[in-house]
Design a protein around this motif. Sequence first.
Motif, PDB file in Angstrom:
ATOM      1  N   UNK A  34     103.801 -70.599 117.339  1.00 39.34           N
ATOM      2  CA  UNK A  34     103.572 -69.462 117.758  1.00 39.34           C
ATOM      3  C   UNK A  34     104.563 -68.250 117.838  1.00 39.34           C
ATOM      4  N   UNK A  35     104.389 -67.405 118.572  1.00 36.55           N
ATOM      5  CA  UNK A  35     105.134 -66.257 118.713  1.00 36.55           C
ATOM      6  C   UNK A  35     105.711 -66.403 120.154  1.00 36.55           C
ATOM      7  N   UNK A  36     106.911 -66.683 120.192  1.00 39.26           N
ATOM      8  CA  UNK A  36     107.579 -67.341 121.275  1.00 39.26           C
ATOM      9  C   UNK A  36     108.180 -66.287 122.144  1.00 39.26           C
ATOM     10  N   UNK A  37     108.310 -65.076 121.607  1.00 41.96           N
ATOM     11  CA  UNK A  37     108.974 -64.046 121.983  1.00 41.96           C
ATOM     12  C   UNK A  37     110.426 -64.415 122.449  1.00 41.96           C
ATOM     13  N   UNK A  38     111.006 -65.346 121.600  1.00 36.46           N
ATOM     14  CA  UNK A  38     112.398 -65.693 121.829  1.00 36.46           C
ATOM     15  C   UNK A  38     113.032 -66.217 120.644  1.00 36.46           C
ATOM     16  N   UNK A  39     114.191 -66.046 120.233  1.00 35.81           N
ATOM     17  CA  UNK A  39     114.806 -66.497 119.042  1.00 35.81           C
ATOM     18  C   UNK A  39     115.054 -67.989 119.286  1.00 35.81           C
ATOM     19  N   UNK A  40     115.394 -68.705 117.991  1.00 44.22           N
ATOM     20  CA  UNK A  40     115.620 -70.209 117.977  1.00 44.22           C
ATOM     21  C   UNK A  40     116.836 -70.511 118.932  1.00 44.22           C
ATOM     22  N   UNK A  41     117.744 -69.773 119.188  1.00 46.31           N
ATOM     23  CA  UNK A  41     118.875 -69.926 119.602  1.00 46.31           C
ATOM     24  C   UNK A  41     119.007 -69.475 120.975  1.00 46.31           C
ATOM     25  N   UNK A  71     117.188 -68.588 110.624  1.00 51.19           N
ATOM     26  CA  UNK A  71     117.464 -67.446 111.659  1.00 51.19           C
ATOM     27  C   UNK A  71     119.166 -67.196 111.611  1.00 51.19           C
ATOM     28  N   UNK A  72     119.816 -68.261 111.453  1.00 53.83           N
ATOM     29  CA  UNK A  72     121.254 -68.177 111.325  1.00 53.83           C
ATOM     30  C   UNK A  72     121.593 -67.664 109.912  1.00 53.83           C
ATOM     31  N   UNK A  73     120.861 -67.885 108.898  1.00 53.29           N
ATOM     32  CA  UNK A  73     120.935 -67.359 107.688  1.00 53.29           C
ATOM     33  C   UNK A  73     120.447 -65.953 107.489  1.00 53.29           C
ATOM     34  N   UNK A  74     120.035 -65.501 108.475  1.00 54.05           N
ATOM     35  CA  UNK A  74     119.718 -63.968 108.381  1.00 54.05           C
ATOM     36  C   UNK A  74     117.901 -63.553 108.101  1.00 54.05           C
ATOM     37  N   UNK A  75     117.205 -64.755 107.900  1.00 52.55           N
ATOM     38  CA  UNK A  75     116.025 -64.502 107.935  1.00 52.55           C
ATOM     39  C   UNK A  75     115.204 -64.183 109.424  1.00 52.55           C
ATOM     40  N   UNK A  76     114.219 -63.462 109.234  1.00 48.47           N
ATOM     41  CA  UNK A  76     113.600 -62.855 110.486  1.00 48.47           C
ATOM     42  C   UNK A  76     112.089 -62.813 110.290  1.00 48.47           C
ATOM     43  N   UNK A  77     111.477 -62.635 111.413  1.00 53.23           N
ATOM     44  CA  UNK A  77     109.962 -62.467 111.456  1.00 53.23           C
ATOM     45  C   UNK A  77     109.470 -61.210 112.148  1.00 53.23           C
ATOM     46  N   UNK A  78     110.496 -60.345 112.587  1.00 52.01           N
ATOM     47  CA  UNK A  78     110.238 -59.057 112.877  1.00 52.01           C
ATOM     48  C   UNK A  78     111.840 -58.382 113.229  1.00 52.01           C
ATOM     49  N   UNK A  79     111.579 -57.263 113.860  1.00 48.84           N
ATOM     50  CA  UNK A  79     112.579 -56.489 114.524  1.00 48.84           C
ATOM     51  C   UNK A  79     112.286 -55.556 115.424  1.00 48.84           C
ATOM     52  N   UNK A  81     114.414 -52.052 117.328  1.00 51.67           N
ATOM     53  CA  UNK A  81     115.610 -51.212 117.524  1.00 51.67           C
ATOM     54  C   UNK A  81     116.661 -51.698 116.773  1.00 51.67           C
ATOM     55  N   UNK A  82     116.618 -51.995 115.581  1.00 52.11           N
ATOM     56  CA  UNK A  82     117.473 -52.319 114.485  1.00 52.11           C
ATOM     57  C   UNK A  82     118.183 -53.969 114.865  1.00 52.11           C
ATOM     58  N   UNK A  83     117.418 -54.871 115.571  1.00 49.15           N
ATOM     59  CA  UNK A  83     117.872 -55.986 115.788  1.00 49.15           C
ATOM     60  C   UNK A  83     116.818 -57.014 115.393  1.00 49.15           C
ATOM     61  N   UNK A  84     117.108 -58.038 114.607  1.00 50.87           N
ATOM     62  CA  UNK A  84     116.011 -58.784 113.818  1.00 50.87           C
ATOM     63  C   UNK A  84     115.975 -59.773 115.126  1.00 50.87           C
TER      64      UNK A  84
END
Length: 158
Positions: A34-41, A71-79, A81-84
């Motif tokens: 799902x969309x957890x609204x948190x990053x894996x870290x 995520x640590x390699x720079x992949x993202x599912x959204x952003x 305010x310029x934060x992935x």
Amino acid sequence: ERSKPFRNKAAELNRLIIDSIFQVDNKAKIFTIGDFNDDPINSSFKKVLKTKAKKKDVEDGDLYNPFETLFKKGYNTGGYRDNISMFDQILITSALLNKEEKDFSSYKMFNPAVFNKSFMTNKKGRYKGYPFRSFSFGTYTGGYSDHYPVYMYLIKEK
């Protein structure tokens, strides 16, 4: 960060449900998607759900999160305010890794990824480089979502 306690509570409930299933079957094959609204870290993953980023660290009862490495390699599912961000993730239990056993009747996880094809990315304007959203300020834009989807394959060895 006002919503952090709520995300941690949701993670606690998720962990409680997973642990209750493990009481019945400690080799259960469970997906949490799902969309957890948190990053894996973030703490909801690392401290509450106790996710592992490396297969070799995953033991029975643990949750593997392949999207932490992405995520640590720079992949993202959204952003925003310029934060992935990598809010969209798939977590799996150790039984889906088949690390050592040769159980040919079961499936295992393969190739987790972010589906971020160029047609799904905004080419211009305020959200250039972000996922091409369906709506912006209440107006239909013809896009797909403000998040890229994630996926993984399940393979069955013969």
